[in-house]
Every structure is written in C-alpha cells, then in structure tokens.
Scaffold this motif. Structure first.
Motif, short mmCIF file in Angstrom:
data_model
loop_
_atom_site.label_atom_id
_atom_site.label_comp_id
_atom_site.label_asym_id
_atom_site.label_seq_id
_atom_site.Cartn_x
_atom_site.Cartn_y
_atom_site.Cartn_z
N TYR A 72 0.83 -1.21 0.00
CA TYR A 72 0.00 0.00 0.00
C TYR A 72 0.87 1.26 0.00
CZ TYR A 72 -3.90 -3.05 1.39
OH TYR A 72 -4.86 -4.03 1.44
N GLY A 73 2.11 1.14 0.49
CA GLY A 73 3.01 2.30 0.55
C GLY A 73 2.53 3.33 1.54
N LYS A 74 2.38 4.56 1.05
CA LYS A 74 1.95 5.66 1.93
C LYS A 74 0.44 5.85 1.82
CE LYS A 74 6.26 8.01 0.97
NZ LYS A 74 6.99 9.13 1.53
N THR A 75 -0.16 6.45 2.84
CA THR A 75 -1.61 6.69 2.76
C THR A 75 -1.90 7.96 1.94
OG1 THR A 75 -1.63 8.07 4.74
CG2 THR A 75 -1.96 5.69 5.06
N ILE A 76 -3.11 8.04 1.44
CA ILE A 76 -3.54 9.26 0.74
C ILE A 76 -3.50 10.42 1.74
CG2 ILE A 76 -5.44 10.39 -0.51
CD1 ILE A 76 -6.47 7.55 -1.19
N GLN A 77 -3.85 10.11 2.97
CA GLN A 77 -3.87 11.13 4.03
C GLN A 77 -2.55 11.89 4.14
OE1 GLN A 77 -3.03 10.14 8.13
NE2 GLN A 77 -5.12 10.65 8.68
N SER A 78 -1.44 11.18 3.93
CA SER A 78 -0.13 11.81 4.14
C SER A 78 0.15 12.92 3.12
CB SER A 78 0.98 10.76 4.09
OG SER A 78 1.14 10.26 2.77
N PHE A 79 -0.65 12.95 2.04
CA PHE A 79 -0.45 13.99 1.02
C PHE A 79 -1.41 15.16 1.22
CE2 PHE A 79 1.28 10.13 -0.68
CZ PHE A 79 2.47 10.55 -1.26
N CYS A 125 -1.63 1.85 -4.51
CA CYS A 125 -0.31 1.56 -3.97
C CYS A 125 0.56 2.78 -4.24
CB CYS A 125 0.29 0.33 -4.66
SG CYS A 125 -0.74 -1.13 -4.52
N ILE A 126 0.97 3.50 -3.20
CA ILE A 126 1.65 4.79 -3.38
C ILE A 126 3.07 4.73 -2.84
CG2 ILE A 126 1.49 7.28 -3.00
CD1 ILE A 126 -1.46 6.88 -2.20
#
Ligand SMILES: NC(=O)c1ccc[n+]([C@@H]2O[C@H](COP(=O)([O-])OP(=O)(O)OC[C@H]3O[C@@H](n4cnc5c(N)ncnc54)[C@H](O)[C@@H]3O)[C@@H](O)[C@H]2O)c1
Ligand SMILES: O=c1ccn([C@@H]2O[C@H](COP(=O)(O)OP(=O)(O)O[C@H]3OC[C@@H](O)[C@H](O)[C@H]3O)[C@@H](O)[C@H]2O)c(=O)[nH]1
Length: 387
Positions: free
Chosen positions: A141-148, A171-172
């Motif tokens: 999944y990598g990083k969350t959308i939230q982190s951006f 998958c970011i």
C-alpha cells in the motif's frame, strides 16, 4: 483429534501435504508448530536455515515425527524445488528478504529475492495445478492518501483517506531514488503476476498481506544470534536495546504509526486459509489488528514499561533517543506513515478476528526475549573487547 476437525462449512478436513518455502523463518516456525500440534497435515519444510524449527524436527520421539521433513535448500538454484512442489497439495511461499535495513542498502538482493526468486515457485504451481498461498506485505500500500493532504485538512479525519483496503486502496510509493520501495514494488509485481496466472491460467492462489506480525523468534538479537552490525525489524531492535540497557532509537522522531498483531492470532488466520480453500482462493487478505495502533514512540514507551515489569529491572533515565533515518538506515530510506488494515474481506470470507491486545502480546513476547537472551547478553557484555 484430527479425524473430527471440520472446515467453516461443516465438512471434514482431509489431511494434506504442504510444501512450505521459508519454513525456518519467524512466521514459518509458528506455522509449522501450529500444523504439527493441531492438525494432521504433513509439511515439507524448505529453508536455508532450520534453527527456529529444530525443536519440531528432533528428537524422533516427538508426537508428529514423520509429518515434518526438513529440506535444506536455496530456491535461487536448486533443481529439487519443482519435485517438492509436485509432491505437495499446497505450496506456501514465505521466502524473502524482508528487513527494511536491506531495502535501500541491498536493493538488488531485495528485488531478486522478492520477485525473481519467487517466479519459479509461481510457475511450478501453475504448470502442475497446485494451489499457492503467497506471502506479500502491507507495504504494497506504501503511503496513505492522508499523508499527502494539507496538515490542517479536515479530510485527514476521514478513514477513507487512511484505512487500507485490498480491492480499493492505491499503492503509493516514493521516487525511484528512495530505494526503500524496492521491496514493496517487487512484492506488488509478484502479486500482479500471481493474479494474472489466476485470471489467464486458472492458478488457485491466495495472497496474504501481513501487517506487522510480531512475537517470539522474530529476526535476531545483534551479536547474539545474528551479526553485531545487523539491523532487524523494530521489535528485535527495541528488545536488543532493552536487554543491553541502552536507549531505544527513534527514527525521525518515532512519529510513524503501525498496527501490531500477535503472531499466534495471525497464524489462526493462515490455518483458516489452508483449510478453507473454497473461501480463500482468488482472494488477497489483509491480516493485522486495527485495534493495536501506536506511533513508534508509543511502542518504545510501552515496551519499556512491559520490560521493566517482566525483567524486574529499573527503567533507564533516558529511555529513548532520536536518530535520523539517514544515520540509522542510510541514503534512500523512506517510510510508510500509517497502516490500518480494513478487515471486511477476511471477516466475510473466513470470519477471522485478532484477539490479543498490544500490551498482552508485548508481555508474552518480552518475557520470551528476557528468558532467551538476558544471560547471553550479560555474558557477551562482560567479555573484554580484546578477546
Ligand atoms: N513478519 C511480518 O510482519 C511480515 C510483514 C509483511 C510481510 N511478511 C512476509 O512474510 C514472509 C515471511 O516473513 P518472516 O517475518 O517470517 O521473515 P523471515 O526472514 O523470518 O523468514 C523468511 C525465511 O525465508 C528464508 N529464505 C529466504 N530466501 C530464501 C531462499 N532463497 N531459499 C530458501 N529459503 C529462503 C529465510 O532463510 C527465512 O528463514 C516474507 O515473505 C515477508 O515478506 C512478513
Ligand atoms: O530501532 C528502530 C527500528 C525501527 N524503527 C521504526 O519503526 C518502524 C517499524 O519498523 P520495522 O523495522 O518493524 O519495519 P516496517 O514496519 O517499516 O516494515 C515492515 O513491515 C512489513 C514487512 O513487509 C516487513 O517485515 C517490513 O518491511 C519504522 O518507522 C522504523 O523507522 C525505529 O524507530 N527504531
């Protein structure tokens, strides 16, 4: 015992033979233990090492003697692999380089191990019509959308931007020079290949995405049963610091969040997948405990408290120190900010839920760490450095 065991649909479970690749590792050792003590299944255990399953292989008087057979082999180059897969009804592939300290420092080994070396396993299963359970990772999944999102965005409170769903979440990963993502990217590609083998050639597969499974026998304690300069995953890093009475190192302030699940809970989920192929085939499963979320800093604080309780030793005056990721892991490190598994699919298909709280799982795990390593650490620290 064995004859009366039923699957989730009330059908008797037939004994099978499992080819388990990477059986000598942390997860493999617990899975072998469970299969030997609670089921009638046979295991062909493949690995380069067997230290963590020695207690299951010897002596010959063990109640399951004859049901587990160890084959010392490296799947990179061993012609016995296809024969062993053919002998089994099911293959479980756990073999991988899976410690973050390797992802940016040994990216080639990481990509080969997690993608190239897994290719023959998938191919042999597909060609011989054998079922495959493949171990991927929550890191896909990598990083969350939230982190951006901007720091003050109200959307940050909305679980749609951070809970990780198998069939929905993207998958970011970071840029290519952030070699941390070599592992996640290789795992993602092998997932896509397995999925495609299912779609085009009818491979029966299940993909497991573990979310930080922890417990006894995880990794190694540097200088005791692993290299002095080695960097294991966080449970073993912090255990090592506690055993040596040195401050726990918080990478980049310890702000990243993780959900930890007890290995024994997670193994129950794997056993359900093994014994309920009709419900598990064709699925990708998150396996984690969404209720056990902490920041790494909170984990350090909790482990310090639990260790004080189980060892009877006083807490350190300076329990933690901050360290930069560049200093700790080197160039090219990056991090997942937050990992909460969505449990809808595994609940629906297998009715599985984790049970153990973070405090309880740390208590049993750190009791094990203390019993297993405290004496050896004391001895090694008492030795003069010149000898
Ligand atoms: N523990 C976790 O929380 C976690 C999280 C996400 C994913 N996973 C995945 O689960 C799997 C097992 O993880 P683990 O925590 O037990 O790790 P581990 O390192 O303890 O186990 C992996 C085992 O595979 C063996 N192996 C590696 N390459 C091999 C090769 N070429 N030939 C034969 N054996 C080989 C190793 O010797 C080791 O015993 C891995 O695929 C990992 O990516 C684990
Ligand atoms: O001493 C340490 C070790 C680790 N950490 C931090 O603790 C967090 C967890 O680190 P871990 O080493 O357990 O590894 P991660 O959770 O990042 O990745 C893991 O997740 C799932 C699996 O695929 C792998 O087992 C591994 O990649 C990271 O933020 C890391 O930077 C510290 O702050 N101090």
């Amino acid at each position: 015992m064995a004859a009366s065991r039923m699957d989730l649909d009330g059908r008797p479970i037939k004994p099978i033979t499992i080819c388990m690749i990477g059986a000598g590792g942390f997860i493999g050792s617990h899975l072998c233990e469970k299969l030997m003590s609670e089921t009638p299944h046979k295991v062909l255990a493949l690995d380069v090492y067997n230290d963590k399953i020695k207690h299951l292989l010897e002596p010959d008087s063990l109640p399951w003697a004859g049901r587990i057979q160890f084959h010392r082999l490296n799947i990179k180059h061993d012609s016995r692999l296809e024969g062993l897969i053919k002998m089994a009804d099911l293959t479980i592939n756990l073999a991988a380089i899976c410690t973050p300290a390797d992802y940016n420092t040994r990216p080639l080994d990481t990509i080969y191990s997690n993608f190239i070396d897994a290719l023959p396993v998938v191919k042999y299963c597909s060609e011989n019509n054998k079922r495959l359970i493949h171990f991927s990772t929550c890191e896909v999944y990598g990083k969350t959308i939230q982190s951006f999102l901007p720091k003050d965005s109200p959307l940050r409170q909305d679980p749609a931007y951070y809970v990780l769903k198998e069939d929905v979440s993207p998958c970011i990963f970071g840029s290519i020079e952030k070699q941390r993502w070599s592992y996640a990217c290789a795992k993602q590609l092998i997932e896509r290949l397995i999925y495609a083998e299912g779609a085009e050639n009818g491979l029966e597969f299940t993909i497991v995405r573990p979310f930080n499974w922890i417990g006894p026998r995880m990794d190694f304690i540097p200088g005791i049963d692993g290299p002095s300069e080695g960097v294991p995953r966080v449970l073993a890093c912090f255990s090592n610091n506690l055993l040596r009475r040195e401050p726990l190192k918080l990478v980049d302030g310890g702000q990243s969040q993780r959900t930890f699940v007890y290995i024994k809970d997670a193994i129950e989920a794997v056993l359900l997948m093994i014994e309920n192929p009709g419900r598990a085939n064709g699925h990708i499963f998150n396996v984690g405990n969404p209720n056990n979320e902490v920041t790494v800093r909170q984990l350090a604080e909790m482990m310090t408290k639990v260790y004080t309780k189980v060892s009877g030793e006083s807490a350190l005056e300076t329990p933690t120190i901050d360290v930069s990721s560049k200093e700790f892991y080197g160039e090219g490190y990056d991090d997942s900010d937050k990992r909460i598994p969505d449990m809808t699919i595994i609940n629906k298909q297998l009715g599985w839920n984790p049970k153990t709280s973070l405090w309880d799982l740390l208590e049993s795990t750190l009791t094990y760490q203390h019993r297993t390593y405290a004496e050896a650490i004391k001895k090694s620290m008492a030795k003069p450095t010149s000898s």
